[in-house]
Design a protein around this motif. Structure first.
Motif, mmCIF file in Angstrom:
data_model
loop_
_atom_site.group_PDB
_atom_site.id
_atom_site.type_symbol
_atom_site.label_atom_id
_atom_site.label_comp_id
_atom_site.label_asym_id
_atom_site.label_seq_id
_atom_site.Cartn_x
_atom_site.Cartn_y
_atom_site.Cartn_z
ATOM 1 N N ILE A 113 0.839 -1.213 0.000
ATOM 2 C CA ILE A 113 0.000 0.000 0.000
ATOM 3 C C ILE A 113 0.870 1.258 0.000
ATOM 4 N N ASN A 114 2.180 1.055 -0.199
ATOM 5 C CA ASN A 114 3.118 2.173 -0.348
ATOM 6 C C ASN A 114 3.057 3.110 0.859
ATOM 7 N N MET A 115 3.086 2.513 2.068
ATOM 8 C CA MET A 115 2.884 3.266 3.297
ATOM 9 C C MET A 115 4.141 3.267 4.163
ATOM 10 N N PRO A 116 4.857 4.385 4.255
ATOM 11 C CA PRO A 116 6.006 4.465 5.158
ATOM 12 C C PRO A 116 5.546 4.461 6.606
ATOM 13 N N ILE A 117 6.451 4.124 7.512
ATOM 14 C CA ILE A 117 6.136 4.115 8.937
ATOM 15 C C ILE A 117 6.724 5.371 9.571
ATOM 16 N N PRO A 118 5.895 6.238 10.138
ATOM 17 C CA PRO A 118 6.421 7.440 10.795
ATOM 18 C C PRO A 118 7.064 7.100 12.133
ATOM 19 N N ALA A 119 7.549 8.105 12.837
ATOM 20 C CA ALA A 119 8.195 7.897 14.139
ATOM 21 C C ALA A 119 7.137 7.577 15.192
ATOM 22 N N LEU A 120 6.917 6.310 15.447
ATOM 23 C CA LEU A 120 5.875 5.869 16.368
ATOM 24 C C LEU A 120 6.390 5.624 17.777
ATOM 25 N N PHE A 121 7.627 5.121 17.902
ATOM 26 C CA PHE A 121 8.179 4.727 19.201
ATOM 27 C C PHE A 121 9.602 5.258 19.343
ATOM 28 N N ASP A 122 9.999 5.547 20.585
ATOM 29 C CA ASP A 122 11.376 5.983 20.855
ATOM 30 C C ASP A 122 12.379 4.946 20.355
ATOM 31 N N GLU A 123 12.119 3.683 20.678
ATOM 32 C CA GLU A 123 13.032 2.600 20.302
ATOM 33 C C GLU A 123 13.180 2.514 18.784
ATOM 34 N N GLN A 124 12.090 2.731 18.084
ATOM 35 C CA GLN A 124 12.126 2.694 16.623
ATOM 36 C C GLN A 124 13.119 3.706 16.064
ATOM 37 N N VAL A 125 13.016 4.960 16.533
ATOM 38 C CA VAL A 125 13.905 6.009 16.029
ATOM 39 C C VAL A 125 15.340 5.763 16.481
ATOM 40 N N ARG A 126 15.505 5.250 17.685
ATOM 41 C CA ARG A 126 16.843 5.016 18.235
ATOM 42 C C ARG A 126 17.628 4.007 17.412
ATOM 43 N N PHE A 127 16.930 3.016 16.836
ATOM 44 C CA PHE A 127 17.636 1.958 16.112
ATOM 45 C C PHE A 127 17.353 1.928 14.607
ATOM 46 N N LEU A 128 16.168 2.357 14.192
ATOM 47 C CA LEU A 128 15.812 2.275 12.768
ATOM 48 C C LEU A 128 15.955 3.601 12.040
ATOM 49 N N GLY A 129 15.774 4.731 12.758
ATOM 50 C CA GLY A 129 15.876 6.033 12.115
ATOM 51 C C GLY A 129 14.617 6.852 12.287
ATOM 52 N N ARG A 130 14.638 8.044 11.695
ATOM 53 C CA ARG A 130 13.519 8.984 11.861
ATOM 54 C C ARG A 130 12.196 8.416 11.362
ATOM 55 N N SER A 131 12.242 7.605 10.327
ATOM 56 C CA SER A 131 11.051 6.956 9.785
ATOM 57 C C SER A 131 11.515 5.745 8.989
ATOM 58 N N VAL A 132 10.577 4.895 8.644
ATOM 59 C CA VAL A 132 10.878 3.775 7.747
ATOM 60 C C VAL A 132 10.308 4.162 6.392
ATOM 61 N N ASP A 133 11.191 4.584 5.493
ATOM 62 C CA ASP A 133 10.762 5.137 4.216
ATOM 63 C C ASP A 133 10.543 4.057 3.162
ATOM 64 N N ILE A 134 9.786 4.428 2.155
ATOM 65 C CA ILE A 134 9.557 3.562 1.007
ATOM 66 C C ILE A 134 10.627 3.812 -0.049
ATOM 67 N N ILE A 135 11.197 2.752 -0.575
ATOM 68 C CA ILE A 135 12.064 2.831 -1.750
ATOM 69 C C ILE A 135 11.217 2.427 -2.951
ATOM 70 N N SER A 136 11.113 3.307 -3.916
ATOM 71 C CA SER A 136 10.219 3.103 -5.056
ATOM 72 C C SER A 136 10.507 1.793 -5.782
ATOM 73 N N TYR A 137 9.467 1.244 -6.356
ATOM 74 C CA TYR A 137 9.574 -0.059 -7.008
ATOM 75 C C TYR A 137 10.558 -0.055 -8.171
ATOM 76 N N ALA A 138 11.314 -1.122 -8.233
ATOM 77 C CA ALA A 138 12.160 -1.432 -9.386
ATOM 78 C C ALA A 138 12.311 -2.950 -9.407
ATOM 79 N N PRO A 139 12.434 -3.557 -10.579
ATOM 80 C CA PRO A 139 12.541 -5.014 -10.653
ATOM 81 C C PRO A 139 13.746 -5.553 -9.880
#
Length: 229
Positions: A113-139
Protein backbone atom coordinates in the motif's frame (compact mmCIF):
# COMPACT_ATOMS: atom_id res chain seq x y z
CA UNK A 1 39.99 -18.91 2.37
CA UNK A 2 40.21 -18.83 6.19
CA UNK A 3 39.94 -15.03 6.33
CA UNK A 4 36.30 -15.21 5.16
CA UNK A 5 35.26 -18.23 7.21
CA UNK A 6 33.98 -16.31 10.24
CA UNK A 7 31.78 -14.00 8.17
CA UNK A 8 30.43 -16.85 6.06
CA UNK A 9 29.53 -18.76 9.22
CA UNK A 10 27.86 -15.64 10.57
CA UNK A 11 25.67 -15.43 7.47
CA UNK A 12 24.74 -19.12 7.71
CA UNK A 13 23.89 -18.83 11.41
CA UNK A 14 21.67 -15.84 10.68
CA UNK A 15 19.88 -17.71 7.89
CA UNK A 16 19.07 -20.57 10.25
CA UNK A 17 18.01 -18.23 13.05
CA UNK A 18 15.63 -16.26 10.85
CA UNK A 19 14.28 -19.45 9.30
CA UNK A 20 13.49 -20.84 12.75
CA UNK A 21 11.78 -17.59 13.75
CA UNK A 22 9.67 -17.55 10.59
CA UNK A 23 11.13 -14.42 9.02
CA UNK A 24 12.60 -16.38 6.10
CA UNK A 25 10.89 -19.04 4.04
CA UNK A 26 12.34 -21.40 1.44
CA UNK A 27 14.64 -19.31 -0.77
CA UNK A 28 13.20 -15.80 -0.44
CA UNK A 29 15.30 -12.83 0.66
CA UNK A 30 19.08 -12.60 1.14
CA UNK A 31 21.64 -11.86 3.85
CA UNK A 32 25.15 -10.45 3.68
CA UNK A 33 28.05 -9.35 5.87
CA UNK A 34 30.90 -7.00 5.05
CA UNK A 35 34.11 -9.03 5.21
CA UNK A 36 36.80 -6.39 4.67
CA UNK A 37 37.39 -2.80 3.61
CA UNK A 38 39.88 -1.11 1.32
CA UNK A 39 41.36 0.69 4.34
CA UNK A 40 42.28 -2.55 6.10
CA UNK A 41 42.94 -5.03 3.29
CA UNK A 42 43.15 -3.03 0.08
CA UNK A 43 39.92 -4.65 -1.10
CA UNK A 44 36.22 -4.20 -0.38
CA UNK A 45 34.44 -7.55 -0.07
CA UNK A 46 31.28 -9.05 1.39
CA UNK A 47 29.80 -12.50 1.98
CA UNK A 48 26.28 -13.13 0.69
CA UNK A 49 23.79 -15.96 0.38
CA UNK A 50 23.58 -17.81 -2.96
CA UNK A 51 20.73 -17.41 -5.40
CA UNK A 52 17.60 -19.56 -5.09
CA UNK A 53 18.93 -21.95 -2.45
CA UNK A 54 16.99 -23.41 0.48
CA UNK A 55 18.02 -21.78 3.77
CA UNK A 56 17.42 -25.03 5.64
CA UNK A 57 20.24 -26.62 3.61
CA UNK A 58 22.59 -23.65 3.77
CA UNK A 59 26.19 -24.44 4.74
CA UNK A 60 29.34 -22.33 5.02
CA UNK A 61 30.69 -23.53 1.67
CA UNK A 62 27.48 -22.34 -0.05
CA UNK A 63 28.12 -18.68 0.85
CA UNK A 64 29.61 -16.47 -1.86
CA UNK A 65 32.25 -13.77 -1.36
CA UNK A 66 32.28 -10.88 -3.84
CA UNK A 67 34.03 -7.58 -4.23
CA UNK A 68 32.10 -4.38 -4.87
CA UNK A 69 32.52 -4.84 -8.64
CA UNK A 70 30.65 -8.15 -8.38
CA UNK A 71 33.76 -10.18 -9.05
CA UNK A 72 33.75 -13.56 -7.33
CA UNK A 73 36.39 -13.98 -4.63
CA UNK A 74 35.20 -17.25 -3.17
CA UNK A 75 32.34 -19.72 -3.65
CA UNK A 76 31.11 -22.02 -6.38
CA UNK A 77 27.42 -21.13 -6.31
CA UNK A 78 25.71 -18.25 -8.09
CA UNK A 79 25.41 -15.30 -5.68
CA UNK A 80 22.10 -13.68 -4.83
CA UNK A 81 20.46 -11.70 -7.59
CA UNK A 82 20.43 -8.75 -5.19
CA UNK A 83 24.22 -8.71 -4.69
CA UNK A 84 24.53 -5.39 -6.51
CA UNK A 85 22.03 -3.81 -4.11
CA UNK A 86 24.05 -5.03 -1.12
CA UNK A 87 27.31 -3.72 -2.59
CA UNK A 88 25.68 -0.32 -3.19
CA UNK A 89 24.70 -0.09 0.48
CA UNK A 90 28.18 -1.00 1.69
CA UNK A 91 29.71 1.57 -0.66
CA UNK A 92 27.33 4.30 0.49
CA UNK A 93 27.20 3.50 4.21
CA UNK A 94 30.58 2.72 5.85
CA UNK A 95 28.77 2.16 9.17
CA UNK A 96 26.80 -0.79 7.81
CA UNK A 97 28.37 -4.17 8.46
CA UNK A 98 25.37 -6.46 7.90
CA UNK A 99 22.31 -6.41 5.63
CA UNK A 100 19.12 -8.45 5.86
CA UNK A 101 16.51 -8.48 3.10
CA UNK A 102 13.30 -10.38 3.81
CA UNK A 103 9.70 -10.56 2.65
CA UNK A 104 8.32 -10.58 6.20
CA UNK A 105 4.52 -10.25 6.06
CA UNK A 106 3.52 -7.18 8.08
CA UNK A 107 6.15 -4.84 6.69
CA UNK A 108 5.56 -6.30 3.23
CA UNK A 109 1.87 -5.46 3.60
CA UNK A 110 2.89 -1.81 3.95
CA UNK A 111 5.03 -2.28 0.85
CA UNK A 112 1.86 -3.14 -1.08
CA UNK A 113 0.00 0.00 0.00
CA UNK A 114 3.12 2.17 -0.35
CA UNK A 115 2.88 3.27 3.30
CA UNK A 116 6.01 4.47 5.16
CA UNK A 117 6.14 4.12 8.94
CA UNK A 118 6.42 7.44 10.80
CA UNK A 119 8.19 7.90 14.14
CA UNK A 120 5.88 5.87 16.37
CA UNK A 121 8.18 4.73 19.20
CA UNK A 122 11.38 5.98 20.85
CA UNK A 123 13.03 2.60 20.30
CA UNK A 124 12.13 2.69 16.62
CA UNK A 125 13.91 6.01 16.03
CA UNK A 126 16.84 5.02 18.23
CA UNK A 127 17.64 1.96 16.11
CA UNK A 128 15.81 2.28 12.77
CA UNK A 129 15.88 6.03 12.12
CA UNK A 130 13.52 8.98 11.86
CA UNK A 131 11.05 6.96 9.79
CA UNK A 132 10.88 3.78 7.75
CA UNK A 133 10.76 5.14 4.22
CA UNK A 134 9.56 3.56 1.01
CA UNK A 135 12.06 2.83 -1.75
CA UNK A 136 10.22 3.10 -5.06
CA UNK A 137 9.57 -0.06 -7.01
CA UNK A 138 12.16 -1.43 -9.39
CA UNK A 139 12.54 -5.01 -10.65
CA UNK A 140 14.63 -7.33 -8.49
CA UNK A 141 18.28 -7.63 -9.36
CA UNK A 142 18.34 -4.64 -11.69
CA UNK A 143 20.50 -1.55 -11.77
CA UNK A 144 17.29 0.45 -11.32
CA UNK A 145 16.74 -1.08 -7.87
CA UNK A 146 20.42 -0.74 -6.98
CA UNK A 147 20.39 2.97 -7.83
CA UNK A 148 17.09 3.58 -6.02
CA UNK A 149 18.46 1.93 -2.88
CA UNK A 150 21.79 3.74 -3.08
CA UNK A 151 20.07 7.13 -3.28
CA UNK A 152 17.65 6.46 -0.42
CA UNK A 153 19.99 4.96 2.20
CA UNK A 154 22.03 8.16 2.35
CA UNK A 155 19.53 9.42 4.96
CA UNK A 156 21.29 7.13 7.51
CA UNK A 157 18.18 5.22 8.53
CA UNK A 158 18.60 1.49 9.15
CA UNK A 159 15.31 0.12 7.83
CA UNK A 160 13.47 0.59 4.55
CA UNK A 161 10.42 -0.83 2.81
CA UNK A 162 10.88 -1.87 -0.82
CA UNK A 163 7.66 -1.08 -2.68
CA UNK A 164 5.87 -4.27 -3.82
CA UNK A 165 8.84 -6.31 -2.66
CA UNK A 166 9.86 -6.55 1.01
CA UNK A 167 12.21 -4.89 3.50
CA UNK A 168 15.86 -3.94 3.78
CA UNK A 169 17.45 -3.69 7.24
CA UNK A 170 21.01 -2.81 8.34
CA UNK A 171 23.14 -3.29 11.43
CA UNK A 172 26.62 -2.54 12.68
CA UNK A 173 26.66 -6.19 13.75
CA UNK A 174 24.57 -9.16 12.66
CA UNK A 175 22.94 -9.25 16.09
CA UNK A 176 21.90 -5.62 15.65
CA UNK A 177 20.58 -6.31 12.15
CA UNK A 178 18.43 -9.16 13.49
CA UNK A 179 17.19 -6.91 16.30
CA UNK A 180 16.36 -4.15 13.81
CA UNK A 181 14.51 -6.55 11.53
CA UNK A 182 12.35 -7.84 14.39
CA UNK A 183 11.73 -4.27 15.59
CA UNK A 184 10.63 -3.28 12.10
CA UNK A 185 8.11 -6.11 11.97
CA UNK A 186 6.72 -5.10 15.39
CA UNK A 187 6.33 -1.49 14.25
CA UNK A 188 4.70 -2.59 10.99
CA UNK A 189 2.17 -4.78 12.79
CA UNK A 190 1.21 -2.16 15.36
CA UNK A 191 0.97 0.52 12.68
CA UNK A 192 -1.31 -1.65 10.55
CA UNK A 193 -3.53 -2.31 13.56
CA UNK A 194 -3.66 1.41 14.37
CA UNK A 195 -4.55 2.27 10.78
CA UNK A 196 -7.43 -0.21 10.91
CA UNK A 197 -9.07 1.82 13.67
CA UNK A 198 -9.33 4.77 11.23
CA UNK A 199 -8.36 7.07 14.11
CA UNK A 200 -5.48 9.52 14.08
CA UNK A 201 -2.16 7.79 14.71
CA UNK A 202 -0.01 9.70 17.22
CA UNK A 203 3.74 10.11 16.75
CA UNK A 204 6.51 10.81 19.23
CA UNK A 205 7.26 14.54 19.74
CA UNK A 206 9.74 16.03 17.28
CA UNK A 207 12.36 17.00 19.94
CA UNK A 208 12.40 13.45 21.33
CA UNK A 209 12.65 12.04 17.81
CA UNK A 210 15.68 14.20 17.08
CA UNK A 211 17.41 13.24 20.33
CA UNK A 212 16.90 9.54 19.60
CA UNK A 213 18.08 9.93 16.01
CA UNK A 214 21.15 11.89 17.15
CA UNK A 215 22.14 8.92 19.32
CA UNK A 216 21.73 6.60 16.34
CA UNK A 217 23.91 8.84 14.15
CA UNK A 218 26.57 9.01 16.86
CA UNK A 219 26.70 5.21 16.96
CA UNK A 220 26.93 5.02 13.16
CA UNK A 221 29.76 7.55 12.98
CA UNK A 222 31.67 5.84 15.78
CA UNK A 223 31.42 2.48 14.07
CA UNK A 224 32.43 3.91 10.68
CA UNK A 225 35.51 5.49 12.27
CA UNK A 226 36.49 2.21 13.94
CA UNK A 227 36.15 0.31 10.64
CA UNK A 228 38.34 2.86 8.87
CA UNK A 229 41.24 2.63 11.32
Amino acid sequence: MPEYQTHKQEVVNTCHTLLERGYLKATEGNISARTSSAQTSGQNTFAITPSNYDYAKMQVDDICVLDFDMQSIEGEMKPSIESGMHAAVYQTRPDVHCIIHTHQPYASALALINMPIPALFDEQVRFLGRSVDIISYAPSGTGFLKNAVKAKVKNNNNAFILQNHGVLVFGVTMEQAIHNMALLEKCALTYLLALMTEKKVSKIPLPIREIAFAKLRADEKKFAEIKNI
